[in-house]
Design a protein around this motif. Sequence first.
Motif, PDB file in Angstrom:
ATOM      1  N   GLN A 106      36.803  36.988  39.853  1.00  0.00           N
ATOM      2  CA  GLN A 106      38.126  36.453  39.544  1.00  0.00           C
ATOM      3  C   GLN A 106      38.033  35.303  38.544  1.00  0.00           C
ATOM      4  O   GLN A 106      38.798  35.221  37.595  1.00  0.00           O
ATOM      5  CB  GLN A 106      38.696  35.897  40.842  1.00  0.00           C
TER       6      GLN A 106
ATOM      7  N   HIS B  38      39.550  35.141  34.741  1.00  0.00           N
ATOM      8  CA  HIS B  38      40.484  34.067  34.426  1.00  0.00           C
ATOM      9  C   HIS B  38      40.003  33.243  33.227  1.00  0.00           C
ATOM     10  O   HIS B  38      40.781  32.934  32.316  1.00  0.00           O
ATOM     11  CB  HIS B  38      40.651  33.184  35.671  1.00  0.00           C
TER      12      HIS B  38
ATOM     13  N   THR C 127      41.909  32.888  29.575  1.00  0.00           N
ATOM     14  CA  THR C 127      42.662  31.648  29.275  1.00  0.00           C
ATOM     15  C   THR C 127      41.840  30.488  28.716  1.00  0.00           C
ATOM     16  O   THR C 127      42.422  29.510  28.269  1.00  0.00           O
ATOM     17  CB  THR C 127      43.386  31.143  30.558  1.00  0.00           C
TER      18      THR C 127
END
Length: 344
Positions: A206, A210, A214
């Motif tokens: 995860q 992420h 970003t």
Amino acid sequence: MKHQKQNSGNERPERSATAVAHANIALIKYWGKRSLSRNLPAVGSISMTVDSLKTETEVSFEDTLEQDHFELNGKKVKGPARERVSSFLDLIRPTERETYAEVVSTNNFPTGAGLASSASGFAALTLAASRAAGQHLKKKDLSRVARQGSGSAARSVYGGLVEMKRGATPDGKGDYAETLADEDYWDLRLVVVLTAEDGKEVGSTQGMIHAAETSPFYSKWIDEQPADLEAMRQAIVQKNFEKLGELTERSCFKMHGLMMAAQPSLLYWNPTTVMVVQKVRELRSQGIPAYITMDAGPQVKILCLPAWIDNIKQALSTINSIKKLWICKPGPAAEIISREKEKA
Ligand code: PMV
């Protein structure tokens, strides 16, 4: 480790094997995937397998089971963790028919707290399950299979200093680990400092997705990794400890920096983590060569040479919130444990 089942009459004997694998701590970090479905890393990485943190796993394929069973540290595991093991076993099961397994695993250290339990766990599971399925895989192939359970597990197949390669093709053929130097090559120490016992908040997969989506620093991280890997290979060949330490610490901060710059920010540290980092800097300013690294959790690992262990222990004893320390040496490759050895 597990209760022996009685074989009645015409049942096939259970096919069982037990393996042990040690955790590894990355010196040049792996962070980012280029394929989620095949679990292919976006970057190569270099690690040290550690002797004190290990997983022992017994896998028994039994025709009488109707699903896989997974027990970890004496407790039955259900839900997503069992399903993760089960879908991983789909890669290995004896192919002649659907056969389920009983998996009994023990970690001698906290699970899921940024101490590389997935690395030792999936490496031990790969070796035990493949052997129980009658396969005698080469290390390279074991490493490729282990990678599909957890990227870092590919490195725990080997002892000592290990490099995980980023392959060039989408089939993952080139994505496996190789040994750089075995556990006797260099008498290094990693002091593993437990600052919290709870599980990590954001899992590595995860967190990687992420950060890739970003973080403004993600592409820089990917671009610079080949040079960092090459510098680390050189430091290992030359046994240049200062270089080894500097590169290790830099890779760690680059990885955590890119996570902190993600949106929302990903911060794995707690106040004790920072105290340990500062203590290591203080030691360095006093001429003690010690360098830190951290993974997807709040624990700190301090890289040093054996001569400085007492100074480091002494310095850490002033931080009351530290929960536990392990002094690790380079550890061995994953291996099958025979029943005789297991009983000894
Ligand atoms: O093996 P994974 O998917 O849990 O990822 C490991 C990521 C780090 O531990 C943070 C870095 C590494 O190279 O081990």
